[in-house]
Design a protein around this motif. Structure first.
Motif, mmCIF file in Angstrom:
data_model
loop_
_atom_site.group_PDB
_atom_site.id
_atom_site.type_symbol
_atom_site.label_atom_id
_atom_site.label_comp_id
_atom_site.label_asym_id
_atom_site.label_seq_id
_atom_site.Cartn_x
_atom_site.Cartn_y
_atom_site.Cartn_z
ATOM 1 N N ILE A 1 -13.713 2.753 -4.500
ATOM 2 C CA ILE A 1 -12.636 1.640 -4.895
ATOM 3 C C ILE A 1 -12.651 1.553 -6.324
ATOM 4 O O ILE A 1 -13.853 1.429 -6.934
ATOM 5 N N CYS B 1 -2.797 0.148 -4.011
ATOM 6 C CA CYS B 1 -2.402 -1.140 -3.632
ATOM 7 C C CYS B 1 -1.689 -1.683 -4.617
ATOM 8 O O CYS B 1 -2.575 -2.284 -5.533
ATOM 9 N N CYS C 1 -4.815 -3.224 2.366
ATOM 10 C CA CYS C 1 -5.606 -3.824 1.291
ATOM 11 C C CYS C 1 -5.608 -5.436 1.298
ATOM 12 O O CYS C 1 -4.430 -5.588 1.884
ATOM 13 N N ARG D 1 -10.018 -0.502 -9.665
ATOM 14 C CA ARG D 1 -9.093 -1.129 -10.138
ATOM 15 C C ARG D 1 -8.447 -1.182 -11.359
ATOM 16 O O ARG D 1 -9.462 -0.713 -12.246
ATOM 17 N N TRP E 1 -10.370 -3.038 0.894
ATOM 18 C CA TRP E 1 -9.551 -2.360 1.782
ATOM 19 C C TRP E 1 -10.198 -2.206 3.198
ATOM 20 O O TRP E 1 -11.297 -2.464 3.630
ATOM 21 N N GLU F 1 0.847 -1.062 0.048
ATOM 22 C CA GLU F 1 -0.128 -0.050 -0.243
ATOM 23 C C GLU F 1 0.824 1.106 0.021
ATOM 24 O O GLU F 1 2.036 1.305 0.425
#
Length: 124
Positions: free
Chosen positions: A70, A22, A96, A72, A36, A6
């Motif tokens: 959040i 992360c 994370c 990704r 998280w 992180e």
């Protein structure tokens, strides 16, 4: 084995923003659900947000809904937590976690892979 690191924590005034990252190594994250969590001094670790392996499903703790997001990027093997409108009660170490088939499981003990954490401190 998945290694998670992180970054992005720090000291911020109430109302400010931070973006945590992360980064994973060892394996691609594309098949892992990601979460998280945070832990304040003297308190148990709690779920903050989670995202499915495909990125199409997210889940948030009631305390952060509307303020945290959040996301990704599987191509970069990285998961993010955008934190806005921060409050002093958001202070803690943020971790994370990665797991397969966990969805938005809020129980920390069921997530097998963890980073070392990054400190977030929100001053009033």
């Amino acid at each position: 084995q998945v290694q998670l690191v992180e970054s992005g924590g720090g000291l911020v005034q109430a109302g400010g923003s931070l973006r945590l990252s992360c980064a994973a190594s060892g394996r691609t994250l594309s098949s892992y659900d990601m979460g998280w969590f945070r832990q304040a001094p003297g308190k148990e670790r709690e779920s903050v947000a989670a995202i499915s392996w495909s990125g199409d499903r997210t889940h948030y703790a009631d305390s952060v809904k509307g303020r945290f997001a959040i996301s990704r990027d599987n191509a970069k093997n990285t998961v993010y937590l955008q934190m806005n409108s921060l409050k002093p009660e958001d202070t803690g170490v943020y971790y994370c976690a990665a797991g397969v088939g966990l969805g938005y499981d809020v129980e920390p003990g069921r997530w097998p892979y963890w980073g070392q954490g990054t400190q977030v401190t929100v001053s009033s």
